[in-house]
Design a protein around this motif. Structure first.
Motif, short mmCIF file in Angstrom:
data_model
loop_
_atom_site.label_atom_id
_atom_site.label_comp_id
_atom_site.label_asym_id
_atom_site.label_seq_id
_atom_site.Cartn_x
_atom_site.Cartn_y
_atom_site.Cartn_z
N LEU A 99 40.14 -33.48 -37.73
CA LEU A 99 41.75 -33.50 -37.42
C LEU A 99 41.99 -32.57 -36.33
CD1 LEU A 99 42.40 -33.51 -41.27
CD2 LEU A 99 42.62 -35.24 -39.57
N ALA A 100 40.97 -31.98 -35.83
CA ALA A 100 41.15 -30.82 -34.97
C ALA A 100 40.95 -31.10 -33.24
CB ALA A 100 40.58 -29.72 -35.15
N GLN A 101 40.53 -32.71 -33.25
CA GLN A 101 39.87 -33.25 -31.67
C GLN A 101 40.96 -33.13 -30.72
OE1 GLN A 101 37.80 -36.39 -33.55
NE2 GLN A 101 35.88 -35.80 -32.81
N ARG A 102 40.76 -32.95 -29.42
CA ARG A 102 41.50 -33.08 -28.24
C ARG A 102 42.10 -34.32 -28.05
NH1 ARG A 102 40.28 -28.74 -24.67
NH2 ARG A 102 38.08 -27.82 -25.32
N ALA A 103 43.33 -34.24 -27.45
CA ALA A 103 43.91 -35.52 -27.03
C ALA A 103 43.25 -36.08 -26.03
CB ALA A 103 45.20 -34.92 -26.51
N GLY A 104 43.11 -37.42 -25.89
CA GLY A 104 42.60 -37.95 -24.98
C GLY A 104 41.05 -38.20 -25.12
N TRP A 105 40.43 -37.81 -26.16
CA TRP A 105 39.05 -37.85 -26.27
C TRP A 105 38.72 -39.33 -27.00
CZ3 TRP A 105 34.49 -36.30 -25.20
CH2 TRP A 105 33.19 -36.49 -25.85
N GLU A 106 38.28 -40.03 -26.21
CA GLU A 106 37.98 -41.35 -26.49
C GLU A 106 37.24 -41.56 -27.74
OE1 GLU A 106 36.02 -42.13 -22.93
OE2 GLU A 106 37.63 -40.70 -21.98
N ALA A 107 35.99 -40.55 -28.04
CA ALA A 107 35.31 -41.05 -29.03
C ALA A 107 35.82 -40.39 -30.26
CB ALA A 107 33.76 -40.35 -28.74
N ALA A 108 37.10 -39.65 -30.15
CA ALA A 108 37.81 -39.07 -31.35
C ALA A 108 37.83 -40.05 -32.57
CB ALA A 108 39.21 -38.68 -31.05
N ALA A 114 44.49 -37.45 -32.18
CA ALA A 114 43.88 -36.43 -31.73
C ALA A 114 44.78 -35.69 -30.76
CB ALA A 114 42.89 -37.16 -30.60
N GLY A 115 44.85 -34.34 -30.86
CA GLY A 115 45.61 -33.36 -30.26
C GLY A 115 47.11 -33.16 -30.65
N LYS A 116 47.51 -34.17 -31.71
CA LYS A 116 48.83 -34.04 -32.10
C LYS A 116 49.06 -33.31 -33.24
CE LYS A 116 50.29 -38.52 -30.15
NZ LYS A 116 49.29 -39.44 -30.18
N LEU A 117 48.05 -32.98 -34.13
CA LEU A 117 48.18 -32.45 -35.32
C LEU A 117 48.50 -30.93 -35.13
CD1 LEU A 117 45.66 -34.36 -37.39
CD2 LEU A 117 48.24 -34.58 -37.57
N LEU A 175 36.85 -30.19 -29.60
CA LEU A 175 37.77 -29.60 -30.54
C LEU A 175 38.75 -28.88 -29.77
CD1 LEU A 175 35.63 -28.61 -33.48
CD2 LEU A 175 36.48 -30.62 -33.03
N THR A 176 40.12 -28.77 -30.25
CA THR A 176 41.10 -28.14 -29.59
C THR A 176 40.96 -26.79 -29.28
OG1 THR A 176 42.49 -27.41 -31.32
CG2 THR A 176 42.91 -29.46 -30.42
N ASP A 177 41.72 -26.27 -28.40
CA ASP A 177 41.33 -24.56 -28.09
C ASP A 177 41.79 -23.74 -29.30
OD1 ASP A 177 40.25 -25.03 -25.56
OD2 ASP A 177 42.07 -24.88 -24.43
N ALA A 178 42.85 -24.17 -29.75
CA ALA A 178 43.67 -23.62 -30.81
C ALA A 178 42.52 -23.38 -32.01
CB ALA A 178 44.86 -24.16 -31.40
N TYR A 179 41.82 -24.44 -32.22
CA TYR A 179 40.87 -24.46 -33.46
C TYR A 179 39.75 -23.55 -33.02
CZ TYR A 179 37.91 -26.46 -37.14
OH TYR A 179 36.96 -26.39 -38.33
N ASN A 180 39.21 -23.80 -31.81
CA ASN A 180 38.08 -22.97 -31.25
C ASN A 180 38.45 -21.28 -31.71
OD1 ASN A 180 36.60 -25.17 -30.99
ND2 ASN A 180 37.01 -25.17 -28.76
N PHE A 181 39.77 -21.23 -31.47
CA PHE A 181 39.95 -19.75 -31.46
C PHE A 181 39.39 -19.03 -32.64
CE2 PHE A 181 42.35 -15.87 -32.58
CZ PHE A 181 42.35 -15.41 -31.48
N ILE A 182 39.49 -19.79 -33.71
CA ILE A 182 38.92 -19.26 -35.13
C ILE A 182 37.64 -18.49 -35.18
CG2 ILE A 182 38.70 -19.57 -37.73
CD1 ILE A 182 40.74 -22.22 -37.07
N GLY A 183 36.69 -19.32 -34.31
CA GLY A 183 35.23 -18.99 -34.58
C GLY A 183 34.93 -18.37 -33.16
N GLN A 184 35.73 -18.16 -32.25
CA GLN A 184 35.38 -17.85 -30.84
C GLN A 184 36.36 -16.60 -30.23
OE1 GLN A 184 34.76 -21.06 -28.29
NE2 GLN A 184 33.75 -22.29 -29.85
N ILE A 260 31.08 -23.09 -33.16
CA ILE A 260 29.94 -23.82 -32.14
C ILE A 260 30.85 -25.27 -31.57
CG2 ILE A 260 28.11 -23.08 -33.44
CD1 ILE A 260 28.16 -26.24 -34.82
N SER A 261 32.14 -25.35 -31.78
CA SER A 261 33.00 -26.22 -31.25
C SER A 261 32.64 -27.66 -31.59
CB SER A 261 33.19 -26.38 -29.69
OG SER A 261 33.58 -25.04 -29.32
N SER A 262 32.09 -27.74 -33.07
CA SER A 262 31.70 -28.96 -33.33
C SER A 262 31.47 -29.16 -34.81
CB SER A 262 30.40 -29.33 -32.57
OG SER A 262 29.56 -30.36 -33.18
N GLY A 263 31.84 -29.97 -35.51
CA GLY A 263 31.80 -30.27 -36.86
C GLY A 263 30.45 -31.23 -37.01
#
Lengths: 340, 500
Positions: A99-108, A114-117, A175-184, A260-263
């Motif tokens: 639920l935190a994947q980037r907009a425009g990512w085709e494999a989402a 993607a990118g809207k939530l 994953l979105t930058d906002a989500y990645n902030f939590i861990g990084q 790790i930017s990845s679930g």
């Protein structure tokens, strides 16, 4: 006659007081002394160890183990055990990440979303997954009186299976930058996961020592039968404890996938054992009724420094496992001895 | 003359911290006889038997077995000498077969060094045939009835070729018909020259089965007599005939309205048709021998165990108590008999142990008001004079008496109207004992109602305003304070009340 008795009594009280204070000191700080010793040892052996970057790295690495360690501590204090936290991490991670994947990512997984939530959606989803798994653990333990070891062993497999099923066995990435902030991310130079762990540690500590619920947790582990006779709703308290541990595992899953930017469905494998080890090394008694948040944090730090230090010293990963195992067993032997 | 006796225990003394369990006692058992050993709870019967089979070492005294002085320092020594015991609490290994249980630790082996099951089963069958027992040795122990389990234990005892078998209340859990069979077996053993020490509380059995009777009281040997020279009443007065010298701090309290009323309460296999009333300001004593069902009745009333039929009224209103929580809400408190198992939380502090049942009192929003907790605990500590260095002390480091005071204050903080105290002074020192007695009187004076289960006759007589006696799950007698005496109570407690 009576004055002599009084004196003798006072004397013996004072003596036992000193003895118990000394014992209490060792009991309370023995583990801290081991941590300090390990710290000094590693600093001497490896010049890289003391670098700020490295130390922050150690703490960042233990943040996930620390989080589920807090939950395990609560559960072990009730006299139970939790083998499912590592798998709950994975399930929460893949669901939150999806639920935190980037907009425009085709494999989402959900290209339309993607990118809207907003960030809150994946976070709530991850926490909810944890809460649900934890609740099921607690409900099964309380309702069917099945040993927690078996219940959480089942959940360990089930949650892992769902994580694989949900992600089709593939990592959920981009994953979105906002989500990645939590861990990084960092706040005032402090890695954000450390802040998360610190906050949850304080919350858990206050819960355990300053609330009715917390004291009930100790009482159940101290003597479940007596707790019941004293009017405690043991089933309800157990359900809440396991639910809380589930919540922490969900949170850990979010932090880890973000770092790790990845679930990934394979995340957290074996973490439950490190969490239990942290609690045990930190003085939580496997027979219940005894344990503190600070002990567990120190236990997690010991494991973290050990891993990191042995890495720096180029000790093989195989040896690291052997050393860790020995430390756990020794910690339990010490725990058993001081209980006598 | 000496050859006549298979066993002579002389001048046996055993002291436990604070209690003299056996004081210079003797027990002489003739060869090929059934010797009944009688006495109230705590008279010292079990302690003496544990010395005989090597579980305890005596502080002093001699044991002569088959004419030779022996030193029995462990259970193997006893077994090798030919002494075995069938304990009251049977302890079979449930998932092993009957034969495996009998030959545990001495299994016959075949030539490959494996257990020879065929021989083992055949041996068991031989043993059973001799005793007239019809049990398939291949059955699992868990599938046997209590009586069958007992038969197996007897067969096991005999399989050691024992010449002295101790039976501790062997009929406590079996039916009359099964008792008959047991007696047949005992007669058969006696005819073969085996001696039996038979511990029981049941008068009828004693006279039916035994040749000699020895009576113990308060750790002392009172008498040994041939069974045909004494009757039930004579036996009872020997069992209870102590002088009551202990002084109890009993004060009269004003007896008020009925607060608890129990009508025809029954629980299958535990107690039947129990009815009684309890009034404010009253201390109601429940007397009886161990296993009479007193604790079980209270567990049902307090919601720890259910009941099959009957009604409970509090202040005239019918109540439906399903859990201890319900009972506490109705103003009840239950100090359980087994302090370790159901009372203290051993690894928790004195503070936690005092407050755990009344946490709601100390809530301040989400949190606990620690100041108030400490203030209350300190108050309790001085009110009950609990001896502890501080409130953080773990309760397991306190003495039994102080642990008991902590538990009492735990219950008092729930401000109960009805206190059920199950053996409130068992295993605690004399000082703490009388403090607890004084406290009970104070509570009664405040208008609280107290139920006291006690197996100590002086305590029952000294503290109760009224005494109810139970025997095998039924109420067999009720006496006012002035009516009650040792003999009447013991008559009822041993089921002998109809022949008064």
């Amino acid at each position: 006659m009576s004055t002599i008795n009084e004196k003798q009594l006072n004397g013996s009280l004072a003596k036992s007081d000193f003895k118990s204070t000394f014992k209490g000191f060792v009991r309370k700080y023995g583990i801290v002394l081991i941590l300090l010793g390990l710290f000094v040892l590693m600093s001497v052996l490896s010049p890289a160890f003391l670098k700020t970057r490295n130390l922050l790295n150690v703490v960042r690495q233990i943040s996930v183990i620390g989080l589920i360690g807090l939950g395990s501590t609560c559960i072990i204090i009730t006299g139970g055990t939790d083998l499912s936290s590592g798998s709950i991490i994975a399930l929460a991670a893949v669901i939150a990440a999806s639920l935190a994947q980037r907009a425009g990512w085709e494999a989402a997984m959900y290209p339309a979303l993607a990118g809207k939530l907003p960030l809150i959606v994946p976070i709530l989803a991850g926490l909810l997954v944890g809460v649900l798994c934890g609740f099921l653990n607690g409900w099964t333990v309380a309702k069917f009186r099945i040993p927690p070891f078996i219940v959480t062993l089942g959940m360990m497999t089930i949650a892992r299976g769902f994580a694989l099923l949900y992600s089709d066995g593939r990592p959920v990435s981009s994953l979105t930058d906002a989500y990645n902030f939590i861990g990084q991310g960092e706040v005032l130079g402090i890695p954000f996961p450390i802040i998360v762990l610190a906050v949850m540690a304080v919350v858990t500590h206050i819960m355990l020592s300053n609330t009715k619920f917390g004291r009930y947790i100790y009482a159940i582990g101290g003597n479940e039968q007596a707790a019941k006779i004293s009017g405690l709703n043991v089933g309800k308290i157990l359900i809440l404890v396991y639910t809380y541990a589930g919540l922490l595992a969900g949170l850990a899953g979010i932090v880890l996938s973000s770092r790790i930017s990845s679930g990934q469905p394979g995340l957290g494998q074996g973490y439950e054992l490190d969490a239990i080890a942290s609690a045990i090394i930190g003085g939580t008694s496997f027979t219940g009724g005894v344990g503190t948040v600070w002990g567990t944090i120190v236990g997690a730090l010991i494991i973290g420094i050990l891993n990191n230090g042995l890495d720096l010293l180029n000790v093989s990963a195989y040896w690291q496992q052997i050393v860790k195992g020995l430390i756990i067993v020794v910690a339990i032997i010490i725990d058993e001895r001081k209980n006598k | 003359m000496e050859a006549e006796y298979i066993l002579m225990m002389d001048n046996i003394t055993k002291t436990f911290p604070g209690v003299k369990a056996l004081d210079n006692v003797k027990l002489h058992v003739r060869k090929g006889t059934v010797h009944a050993l009688m006495g109230e709870n705590g008279a010292g019967k079990s302690t003496l038997m544990k010395i005989l089979i090597g579980i305890y070492n005596p502080d002093g005294g001699t044991i002569t077995f088959k004419g030779q002085k022996v030193d029995i320092h462990d259970t193997n020594t006893a077994l090798n000498l030919g002494i075995s015991m069938i304990h009251q609490e049977l302890s079979p290994i449930p998932h092993m077969t009957v034969a495996e249980n009998i030959f545990l630790g001495r299994e016959p082996l075949n030539k490959f060094g494996l257990v020879d099951k065929k021989k083992m089963n055949a041996d068991a069958v031989k043993l059973f045939e001799k005793l007239g027992i019809k049990i398939d040795p291949r059955m699992l122990m868990k599938d046997l009835t209590v009586a069958q389990t007992q038969m197996v234990e007897i067969a096991k005892a005999i399989s050691y070729n024992s010449s002295l078998i101790i039976m501790d209340e062997p009929t406590s859990a079996i039916t009359e018909k099964e008792v008959e069979h047991l007696f047949e077996i005992i007669h058969g053993l006696r005819a073969e020259g085996v001696s039996i020490i038979y511990i029981t509380h049941k008068m009828d059995e004693v006279f039916k089965i035994s040749d000699d009777i020895t009576v113990f009281r308060d750790g002392q040997h009172i008498a040994t007599v041939p069974a045909n020279t004494i009757d039930k009443n004579g036996l009872i007065s020997m069992m209870v005939g102590r002088e009551l010298t202990q002084i109890f701090p009993k004060e009269e309290a004003e007896i008020g309205d009925v607060i608890l009323s129990v009508k025809n309460l029954s629980r299958e296999g535990k107690f039947r048709d129990v009815s009684f009333e309890l009034r404010r300001g009253e201390i109601l004593g429940f007397a009886g021998l161990m296993g009479a069902g007193r604790t079980e009745v209270m567990e049902s009333i307090f919601g720890i165990a259910g009941y099959d039929s009957g009604e409970i009224y509090i202040n005239g209103k019918k109540v439906d108590i399903k859990t201890p929580r319900d009972a506490i809400k109705h103003g009840m408190a239950f100090l359980t008999e087994d302090r370790k198992r159901t009372g203290i939380m051993a690894v928790l502090s004195v503070r936690d142990n005092i407050t755990i049942a009344s946490m709601d009192k100390f809530k301040k929003g989400l949190f606990l008001n620690k100041k108030e907790i400490n203030a209350t605990c300190n108050e309790e500590k001085s009110r009950l004079s609990i001896k502890t260095p501080n409130l953080d002390q773990l309760i397991k480091f306190l003495s039994g008496g102080n642990q008991q005071k902590v538990l009492i204050s735990r219950w008092l903080l729930t401000t109960p109207d009805i206190l059920i105290l199950d053996e409130p002074t068992r295993g605690i020192d004399v000082g703490a004992k009388s403090e607890i007695h004084r406290l009970m009187c104070g509570l009664a004076k405040e208008g609280k109602a107290v139920i006291m289960i006690s197996s100590e006759m002086p305590e029952i007589l000294g503290m109760s305003d009224r005494v109810i006696v139970m025997h095998e799950g039924r109420i067999t007698g009720e006496f006012s304070r002035s009516e009650a005496d040792q003999e009447k109570i013991m008559q009822c407690a041993t089921g002998n009340h109809n022949q008064q």
